[in-house]
Design a protein around this motif. Structure first.
Motif, PDB file in Angstrom:
ATOM      1  N   THR A 144       0.825   3.999  -3.103  1.00 35.91           N
ATOM      2  CA  THR A 144       0.405   5.366  -2.770  1.00 35.91           C
ATOM      3  C   THR A 144       1.608   6.322  -2.688  1.00 35.91           C
ATOM      4  OG1 THR A 144       0.455   4.818  -0.417  1.00 35.91           O
ATOM      5  CG2 THR A 144      -1.679   4.658  -1.525  1.00 35.91           C
ATOM      6  N   GLU A 145       2.726   5.886  -3.180  1.00 34.74           N
ATOM      7  CA  GLU A 145       3.956   6.682  -3.277  1.00 34.74           C
ATOM      8  C   GLU A 145       4.545   7.075  -1.926  1.00 34.74           C
ATOM      9  OE1 GLU A 145       2.626   9.827  -6.072  1.00 34.74           O
ATOM     10  OE2 GLU A 145       4.055   8.956  -7.470  1.00 34.74           O
ATOM     11  N   GLN A 146       4.125   6.395  -0.857  1.00 35.62           N
ATOM     12  CA  GLN A 146       4.697   6.730   0.452  1.00 35.62           C
ATOM     13  C   GLN A 146       6.173   6.326   0.526  1.00 35.62           C
ATOM     14  OE1 GLN A 146       2.165   5.726   3.939  1.00 35.62           O
ATOM     15  NE2 GLN A 146       0.528   5.396   2.459  1.00 35.62           N
ATOM     16  N   THR A 156       0.842  -1.202   0.000  1.00 33.35           N
ATOM     17  CA  THR A 156       0.000   0.000   0.000  1.00 33.35           C
ATOM     18  C   THR A 156       0.875   1.249   0.000  1.00 33.35           C
ATOM     19  OG1 THR A 156      -1.699  -1.197   1.205  1.00 33.35           O
ATOM     20  CG2 THR A 156      -1.864   1.192   1.222  1.00 33.35           C
ATOM     21  N   ASP A 203       8.225   6.318  -2.086  1.00 28.52           N
ATOM     22  CA  ASP A 203       8.913   7.379  -2.836  1.00 28.52           C
ATOM     23  C   ASP A 203       9.071   8.623  -1.954  1.00 28.52           C
ATOM     24  OD1 ASP A 203       9.127   5.832  -5.057  1.00 28.52           O
ATOM     25  OD2 ASP A 203       7.489   6.765  -6.159  1.00 28.52           O
ATOM     26  N   ALA A 204       8.017   8.936  -1.205  1.00 29.40           N
ATOM     27  CA  ALA A 204       8.076  10.121  -0.331  1.00 29.40           C
ATOM     28  C   ALA A 204       9.195   9.972   0.699  1.00 29.40           C
ATOM     29  CB  ALA A 204       6.733  10.336   0.363  1.00 29.40           C
ATOM     30  N   LEU A 205       9.318   8.770   1.263  1.00 32.46           N
ATOM     31  CA  LEU A 205      10.408   8.525   2.211  1.00 32.46           C
ATOM     32  C   LEU A 205      11.758   8.819   1.564  1.00 32.46           C
ATOM     33  CD1 LEU A 205       9.894   5.124   4.056  1.00 32.46           C
ATOM     34  CD2 LEU A 205      10.213   7.356   5.095  1.00 32.46           C
TER      35      LEU A 205
END
Lengths: 248, 260
Positions: free
Chosen positions: B129-131, B125, B133-135
């Motif tokens: 949801t690109e989390q 998930t 990538d955000a990290l």
């Protein structure tokens, strides 16, 4: 300054970028417009090293992103704030913890500094008082603003916005557009805004680059793009596919 | 006919290449994870939380399975031994089987379902949801932040939960023996001690340690490579459970062949 030269990128058989060139000068805000699926977000991901170009050059502040070692890449990422299309907030954390995440990677900041700066960022995007909420407990527009607060927390030199207004109602779209302008004034970051929302692009950008068929088809001031004689550009800004069909 | 044979050979070759590629990708993730050990500041405060989620929260299901396994082992041993083998050996069979085989393997398989699917779904998930990538854009090493705490917690907590489950299985077998099989406690304990060697416990710990590494690393791996929204998350969870279960059974045979 961000400079991309001759960037090629393919995902399997699908070729997305075919010699993409773009300069984002220091202090300017450039809007990268183009159809959905044209590869606009792919461009942003190259700038922070989330994707590597098959060919070509991607340089930030004169340094090739692909040649950076891990520490240098992390240093670059601390200078770049990235606003994701769907905010990409950590859903297991409150908003304030989301904003604090990036700050924890900044050397020399005490816990007190981190808390204070996170609160300032939430205030800057008009989310003061909502820091204890989880992403699932706020609206889509508030999530976008929280994503922006997280991106600006480290006081980045560059801000990359990936479709900052997609899926928002007209009022919230205007709010986000004004917020982008305000942030530019307050933190002075160089901006690259990827969008297919022309209203936002006209409002926030110093120049607009139109991505078509893997390349920049036109790059000019918003006023010039608006009156462009290029039928491909006109087709996009007027939302008139028949203009494209006449070219086929 | 030669055409069909060639098709079969080609399909087998492509499947083997895909498998080798997948193993290679897992290897790269593990390399990144081991490198992530250096970033102590990123992962150290996350390990305890993962130990609670992976280990402590799994205790009820592990104990439930172990208790009924112990009961069934005692009943089936009694049924099999009647008239042929001294009945006190029920204790031997329950103890030995729980410690060296059923405790680790059943706990491993149960946790492959509970922990492996949960990790793959959570990280999957985060991926779609690109989390993740955000990290990365916030200068976090995702292997150090997401994988390492889970793998370390699995490596520590699987043996702990397994030992607890094995112990409860033996207790359940003992209660069954004295309540339903008309055995005495000294008889059961005599059987328990007859074939027990301390290495059995070491063997159980080694097995469950490898199962912990397997389940958590494969859960993280399939979560990380998730593509395609909710359906992709579902596929990642299923793949993690299936692959973990298969590798657990392979490791089970491997350790028996190597260490016994």
């Amino acid at each position: 300054m961000i400079r991309l030269r001759g960037v090629h990128k393919a995902f399997g058989e699908k070729v997305v970028l075919k010699g993409f060139d773009l300069d984002v000068p220091r202090g300017a805000t450039v809007a990268l417009i183009g159809a959905s699926g044209a590869g606009k977000s792919v461009v942003l991901k190259h700038i922070v090293g989330l994707l590597a170009a098959d060919r070509g050059s991607v340089a930030v502040d004169g340094r090739e992103v692909a040649e950076l070692d891990q520490e240098a890449l992390y240093a670059l990422r601390r200078r770049v704030g990235y606003v994701f299309q769907f905010a990409a907030l950590f859903d297991s954390m409150t908003l304030v913890h989301n904003v604090e995440m990036g700050l924890r990677r900044v050397p020399g900041l005490s816990r007190r500094d981190i808390r204070r700066r996170a609160a300032e960022c939430l205030e800057l995007v008009d989310l003061e008082g909502l820091g204890d909420r989880y992403p699932a407990e706020i609206s889509g527009g508030q999530r976008k603003r929280a994503g922006i607060a997280r991106a600006i927390a480290t006081r980045p030199r560059y801000l990359l916005y990936d479709e900052p207004t997609t899926g928002l109602d007209p009022v919230t779209t205007t709010v986000i557009g004004r917020l982008i302008l305000r942030l530019r004034e307050e933190i002075g970051a160089t901006g690259l805004v990827v969008t297919h929302d022309l209203g936002t692009a006209y409002e926030v950008a110093d120049s607009m680059a139109f991505l078509h068929d893997g390349r920049v088809r036109a790059h000019d001031a918003p006023g010039e793009i608006r009156i462009s004689g290029d039928p491909v550009v006109r087709s996009f800004i007027e939302g008139a596919p028949e203009l494209m069909e006449t070219l086929a | 006919m030669p055409g069909k044979t060639l098709d079969f050979v080609g399909a087998t070759g492509r499947a083997a290449l895909r498998f080798a590629g997948t193993v290679g990708e897992w290897g790269v993730l593990m390399q990144d994870t081991i490198r992530g050990l250096r970033a102590v500041r990123i992962w150290r405060h996350l390990v305890f939380e993962q130990m609670m989620r992976i280990g402590v929260a799994s205790v009820p299901i592990a104990l439930f399975i172990a208790a009924f396994t112990g009961i069934v082992l005692a009943l089936q041993a009694s049924y099999t031994f009647t008239g042929a083998v001294p009945v006190y050996l029920v204790g031997s069979l329950v103890g030995k089987t729980m410690i060296i085989e059923l405790g680790p393997v059943l706990t491993g398989l149960a946790l492959a379902g509970r922990v492996g699917a949960s990790i793959a779904a959570e990280l999957g998930t985060m991926r779609v949801t690109e989390q993740i990538d955000a990290l990365e854009t916030m200068a976090y090493d995702p292997a150090a932040y997401l994988v390492l705490p889970r793998v370390l917690a699995g490596a520590v907590m699987f043996p702990a939960v397994t030992l607890l489950a094995s112990a409860l299985g033996i207790v359940a077998g003992w209660l069954t023996a004295i309540q339903l099989l008309e055995m005495s406690t000294p008889e059961f304990v005599r059987g328990l001690e007859t074939f027990f060697v301390p290495f059995d416990v070491v063997f159980s710990v080694i097995k469950s340690f490898s199962f912990g590494l397997t389940v958590t690393s494969l859960g993280c791996f399939f979560g990380f490579r998730t593509r395609g929204g909710a359906a992709g998350v579902g596929r990642a969870a299923t793949s993690a459970v299936v692959a973990s279960s298969m590798v657990i059974l392979v490791f089970d045979a491997f350790w028996a062949a190597v260490l016994l």
